[in-house]
Design a protein around this motif. Structure first.
Motif, PDB file in Angstrom:
ATOM      1  N   LYS A 168      -6.193  -4.576  -9.469  1.00  0.00           N
ATOM      2  CA  LYS A 168      -5.262  -5.082 -10.502  1.00  0.00           C
ATOM      3  C   LYS A 168      -4.488  -3.662 -11.430  1.00  0.00           C
ATOM      4  CE  LYS A 168      -7.334  -9.522 -11.466  1.00  0.00           C
ATOM      5  NZ  LYS A 168      -7.625 -10.498 -12.751  1.00  0.00           N
ATOM      6  N   LYS A 169      -4.556  -2.646 -10.503  1.00  0.00           N
ATOM      7  CA  LYS A 169      -3.860  -1.453 -10.856  1.00  0.00           C
ATOM      8  C   LYS A 169      -2.572  -1.316 -10.336  1.00  0.00           C
ATOM      9  CE  LYS A 169      -8.155   1.176 -11.342  1.00  0.00           C
ATOM     10  NZ  LYS A 169      -8.939   2.127 -10.892  1.00  0.00           N
ATOM     11  N   TYR A 170      -1.547  -2.342 -10.588  1.00  0.00           N
ATOM     12  CA  TYR A 170      -0.487  -2.923 -10.080  1.00  0.00           C
ATOM     13  C   TYR A 170       0.598  -1.485 -10.275  1.00  0.00           C
ATOM     14  CZ  TYR A 170      -2.230  -7.360 -10.047  1.00  0.00           C
ATOM     15  OH  TYR A 170      -3.244  -8.484  -9.935  1.00  0.00           O
ATOM     16  N   LYS A 171       0.812  -0.996 -11.198  1.00  0.00           N
ATOM     17  CA  LYS A 171       1.851   0.017 -11.329  1.00  0.00           C
ATOM     18  C   LYS A 171       1.495   1.457 -10.463  1.00  0.00           C
ATOM     19  CE  LYS A 171       3.213  -0.730 -15.969  1.00  0.00           C
ATOM     20  NZ  LYS A 171       3.318  -0.399 -17.573  1.00  0.00           N
ATOM     21  N   ALA A 172       0.117   1.689 -10.285  1.00  0.00           N
ATOM     22  CA  ALA A 172      -0.340   2.933  -9.693  1.00  0.00           C
ATOM     23  C   ALA A 172      -0.190   2.408  -8.105  1.00  0.00           C
ATOM     24  CB  ALA A 172      -1.873   3.207  -9.941  1.00  0.00           C
ATOM     25  N   PHE A 173      -0.513   1.231  -7.651  1.00  0.00           N
ATOM     26  CA  PHE A 173      -0.273   0.692  -6.439  1.00  0.00           C
ATOM     27  C   PHE A 173       0.946   0.647  -5.957  1.00  0.00           C
ATOM     28  CE2 PHE A 173       1.050  -2.981  -3.854  1.00  0.00           C
ATOM     29  CZ  PHE A 173       0.093  -2.553  -2.591  1.00  0.00           C
ATOM     30  N   THR A 174       1.982   0.380  -6.806  1.00  0.00           N
ATOM     31  CA  THR A 174       3.414   0.323  -6.229  1.00  0.00           C
ATOM     32  C   THR A 174       3.933   1.914  -6.055  1.00  0.00           C
ATOM     33  OG1 THR A 174       3.663  -1.469  -7.727  1.00  0.00           O
ATOM     34  CG2 THR A 174       5.764   0.019  -6.917  1.00  0.00           C
ATOM     35  N   VAL A 175       3.485   2.744  -6.906  1.00  0.00           N
ATOM     36  CA  VAL A 175       4.003   4.235  -6.755  1.00  0.00           C
ATOM     37  C   VAL A 175       3.387   4.666  -5.524  1.00  0.00           C
ATOM     38  CG1 VAL A 175       3.816   6.587  -7.726  1.00  0.00           C
ATOM     39  CG2 VAL A 175       4.336   4.531  -9.311  1.00  0.00           C
ATOM     40  N   PHE A 176       1.888   4.732  -5.440  1.00  0.00           N
ATOM     41  CA  PHE A 176       1.246   5.309  -4.278  1.00  0.00           C
ATOM     42  C   PHE A 176       1.567   4.646  -3.018  1.00  0.00           C
ATOM     43  CE2 PHE A 176      -1.995   6.780  -7.575  1.00  0.00           C
ATOM     44  CZ  PHE A 176      -1.756   7.987  -7.132  1.00  0.00           C
ATOM     45  N   PHE A 177       1.982   3.483  -3.006  1.00  0.00           N
ATOM     46  CA  PHE A 177       2.286   2.627  -1.803  1.00  0.00           C
ATOM     47  C   PHE A 177       3.602   3.091  -1.212  1.00  0.00           C
ATOM     48  CE2 PHE A 177       3.938  -0.940   0.478  1.00  0.00           C
ATOM     49  CZ  PHE A 177       2.837  -1.233   1.419  1.00  0.00           C
ATOM     50  N   ILE A 178       4.629   3.377  -2.121  1.00  0.00           N
ATOM     51  CA  ILE A 178       5.833   3.749  -1.660  1.00  0.00           C
ATOM     52  C   ILE A 178       5.816   5.203  -1.182  1.00  0.00           C
ATOM     53  CG2 ILE A 178       8.103   4.471  -2.476  1.00  0.00           C
ATOM     54  CD1 ILE A 178       7.965   1.995  -4.633  1.00  0.00           C
ATOM     55  N   ILE A 179       5.160   5.947  -2.006  1.00  0.00           N
ATOM     56  CA  ILE A 179       4.728   7.390  -1.597  1.00  0.00           C
ATOM     57  C   ILE A 179       4.117   7.512  -0.205  1.00  0.00           C
ATOM     58  CG2 ILE A 179       3.771   9.718  -2.100  1.00  0.00           C
ATOM     59  CD1 ILE A 179       4.230   9.151  -5.160  1.00  0.00           C
ATOM     60  N   TYR A 180       3.055   6.856  -0.020  1.00  0.00           N
ATOM     61  CA  TYR A 180       2.256   6.858   1.177  1.00  0.00           C
ATOM     62  C   TYR A 180       3.260   6.455   2.396  1.00  0.00           C
ATOM     63  CZ  TYR A 180      -1.118   5.590   4.867  1.00  0.00           C
ATOM     64  OH  TYR A 180      -1.779   5.520   5.878  1.00  0.00           O
ATOM     65  N   TRP A 181       3.815   5.240   2.222  1.00  0.00           N
ATOM     66  CA  TRP A 181       4.681   4.879   3.445  1.00  0.00           C
ATOM     67  C   TRP A 181       6.085   5.595   3.483  1.00  0.00           C
ATOM     68  CZ3 TRP A 181       2.669   2.386   7.108  1.00  0.00           C
ATOM     69  CH2 TRP A 181       1.637   1.612   7.253  1.00  0.00           C
ATOM     70  N   VAL A 182       6.321   6.161   2.737  1.00  0.00           N
ATOM     71  CA  VAL A 182       7.521   7.255   2.920  1.00  0.00           C
ATOM     72  C   VAL A 182       7.514   8.657   3.566  1.00  0.00           C
ATOM     73  CG1 VAL A 182       9.307   8.712   1.728  1.00  0.00           C
ATOM     74  CG2 VAL A 182       8.954   6.365   0.941  1.00  0.00           C
ATOM     75  N   CYS A 183       6.088   9.115   3.370  1.00  0.00           N
ATOM     76  CA  CYS A 183       5.336  10.166   3.948  1.00  0.00           C
ATOM     77  C   CYS A 183       4.939  10.059   5.284  1.00  0.00           C
ATOM     78  CB  CYS A 183       4.371  10.696   2.952  1.00  0.00           C
ATOM     79  SG  CYS A 183       4.793  11.445   1.442  1.00  0.00           S
ATOM     80  N   PHE A 184       4.514   8.741   5.429  1.00  0.00           N
ATOM     81  CA  PHE A 184       4.057   8.491   6.829  1.00  0.00           C
ATOM     82  C   PHE A 184       5.151   8.130   7.744  1.00  0.00           C
ATOM     83  CE2 PHE A 184       3.003   4.857   9.998  1.00  0.00           C
ATOM     84  CZ  PHE A 184       1.889   5.415  10.391  1.00  0.00           C
ATOM     85  N   TYR A 185       6.340   7.734   7.101  1.00  0.00           N
ATOM     86  CA  TYR A 185       7.618   7.543   8.253  1.00  0.00           C
ATOM     87  C   TYR A 185       8.105   8.908   8.570  1.00  0.00           C
ATOM     88  CZ  TYR A 185      12.380   7.074   9.099  1.00  0.00           C
ATOM     89  OH  TYR A 185      13.754   7.196  10.025  1.00  0.00           O
ATOM     90  N   PHE A 186       8.129   9.855   7.774  1.00  0.00           N
ATOM     91  CA  PHE A 186       8.554  11.197   7.951  1.00  0.00           C
ATOM     92  C   PHE A 186       7.704  11.976   9.144  1.00  0.00           C
ATOM     93  CE2 PHE A 186      11.217  11.023   4.268  1.00  0.00           C
ATOM     94  CZ  PHE A 186      12.446  10.953   4.765  1.00  0.00           C
ATOM     95  N   PHE A 187       6.237  11.572   8.682  1.00  0.00           N
ATOM     96  CA  PHE A 187       5.174  12.221   9.768  1.00  0.00           C
ATOM     97  C   PHE A 187       5.338  11.565  11.121  1.00  0.00           C
ATOM     98  CE2 PHE A 187       1.140  11.320  11.651  1.00  0.00           C
ATOM     99  CZ  PHE A 187       0.709  12.514  12.052  1.00  0.00           C
ATOM    100  N   VAL A 188       5.443  10.276  11.205  1.00  0.00           N
ATOM    101  CA  VAL A 188       5.484   9.750  12.656  1.00  0.00           C
ATOM    102  C   VAL A 188       6.786  10.010  13.355  1.00  0.00           C
ATOM    103  CG1 VAL A 188       3.475   7.840  11.982  1.00  0.00           C
ATOM    104  CG2 VAL A 188       5.942   7.441  11.675  1.00  0.00           C
ATOM    105  N   SER A 189       7.832  10.114  12.460  1.00  0.00           N
ATOM    106  CA  SER A 189       9.167  10.409  13.085  1.00  0.00           C
ATOM    107  C   SER A 189       9.183  11.781  13.780  1.00  0.00           C
ATOM    108  CB  SER A 189      10.245  10.332  11.952  1.00  0.00           C
ATOM    109  OG  SER A 189      10.517   9.280  11.316  1.00  0.00           O
ATOM    110  N   TRP A 190       8.344  12.624  13.059  1.00  0.00           N
ATOM    111  CA  TRP A 190       8.015  14.076  13.734  1.00  0.00           C
ATOM    112  C   TRP A 190       7.158  13.915  14.970  1.00  0.00           C
ATOM    113  CZ3 TRP A 190       3.312  16.210  13.847  1.00  0.00           C
ATOM    114  CH2 TRP A 190       3.186  17.553  14.582  1.00  0.00           C
ATOM    115  N   TYR A 191       6.133  13.390  14.765  1.00  0.00           N
ATOM    116  CA  TYR A 191       5.052  12.935  15.692  1.00  0.00           C
ATOM    117  C   TYR A 191       5.780  12.445  16.980  1.00  0.00           C
ATOM    118  CZ  TYR A 191       0.866  11.204  17.870  1.00  0.00           C
ATOM    119  OH  TYR A 191      -0.182  10.999  18.829  1.00  0.00           O
TER     120      TYR A 191
END
Length: 332
Positions: A73-96
């Motif tokens: 139930k740490k919804y604020k932290a979840f929202t922030v980390f979830f967005i950051i994680y998947w944005v970083c993941f997108y750029f990583f796999v695009s390069w990959y």
């Protein structure tokens, strides 16, 4: 039931599912890209290169983000980390993907991956919850049936009536307590097995009544009981210790000087249970089926309790030691 056990095993479940998914992708791509010219090994290598980072991306998101933040139930932290994680993941796999010559990855593909991966994870949790609940219901039913078979069969009732009759002749003033003891045991069993969890203090009281009844039946039986700690508010599954106590009394009863030593210690939400009894090393008329231990193992597994279980025989002494951590507490 074998399927359920495989499904609940993290490594087997993931191995089967991933092999199946890769096989389906391979079959589709093989026909679409003319696999006969490219070669099956080339296609398989390309599929694995693209699939593996996707799989681990979803796995890390589910285990670390959803489980550690969303479910806590740490919804604020979840929202922030979830967005950051998947944005970083997108750029990583695009390069990959460009680096491994797999083509350009589209944003829609990653968005679909996030939605499908998260949705499948919640579906998996729902399935596991249903499997666990079904297993709990089966165990409770089996426990209730086993106890009723023992306590309500004519042989048991005949012995109970004979003991009560003998008590009425020798010490009639104690007869009401004996009848009440027997009645309380049966009532508790019927009510408790309808629940997933009961209060530990109630379970302890039931064990005390059970022990009291059998010491009344067998005057030679010596049972030493030690209960330490605060039992209030702690919960455990119903009739949890009964199979172990029942077996200890039963096998000890064959000896000349039967004894059982029982220790239950609670510290916070942690419980330590140990029981020792003597038995006939040879010439026993009882057949050890191991049902008591198996029943306990199944309950520990189904209820997902963190535990350590050790049991062994030495000469004419059998002992069981069980430690359980983080037992559930009753809602206030």
């Amino acid at each position: 039931m074998k399927f359920f056990k495989i499904y609940q095993n993290f490594f087997l479940r993931n191995l089967i599912i991933n092999v199946l998914v890769i096989g389906i992708i391979f079959a589709c791509v093989y026909d679409e890209f003319d696999g006969e010219k490219l070669g099956w090994s080339y296609l398989f290598k390309k599929i694995c290169l693209g699939y593996i980072p996707m799989y681990f991306g979803v796995l890390c998101s589910n285990i670390f983000l959803i489980k550690m933040f969303f479910f806590q139930k740490k919804y604020k932290a979840f929202t922030v980390f979830f967005i950051i994680y998947w944005v970083c993941f997108y750029f990583f796999v695009s390069w990959y993907f460009l680096y491994t010559d797999l083509g350009r990855l589209k944003t829609l593909s990653v968005f679909s991956l996030v939605c499908n991966g998260t949705g499948i994870y919640f579906l998996h949790l729902w399935i596991v919850d249903k499997i666990s609940q079904s297993s709990k219901d089966i165990i409770n039913y089996e426990s209730e049936l086993s106890f009723l078979k023992q306590q309500l069969n004519p042989h048991f009732l005949l012995n109970a009536m004979n003991n009560l009759y003998g008590e009425s002749l020798v010490a009639p003033e104690r007869l009401p307590d004996r009848i009440l003891n027997l009645s309380d045991m049966l009532r508790y069993q019927i009510e408790a097995t309808k629940k997933d969890f009961v209060l530990l203090i109630e379970e302890v009281e039931f064990i005390k009544k059970y022990v009291e009844y059998y010491t009344f039946r067998n005057e030679r039986l010596s049972i030493t009981q030690n209960y330490e700690g605060d039992f209030e508010g702690i919960e455990i599954s119903p009739l949890f210790f009964l199979p172990l106590v029942e077996n200890a009394i039963k096998f000890s009863g064959e000896t000349i000087a039967p004894f059982v030593i029982l220790d239950v210690i609670v510290k916070g939400q942690n419980l330590s249970f140990s029981i020792k009894n003597n038995f006939l090393a040879s010439g026993s008329r009882l057949l050890s089926t191991g049902i008591g231990i198996d029943n306990l193992k199944r309950r520990l597994e189904v209820y997902g309790l963190k535990h350590e279980l050790v049991y062994h025989k030495k000469d004419d002494l059998f002992s069981v030691k069980l430690n359980i951590w983080d037992l559930p507490t009753a809602a206030l």
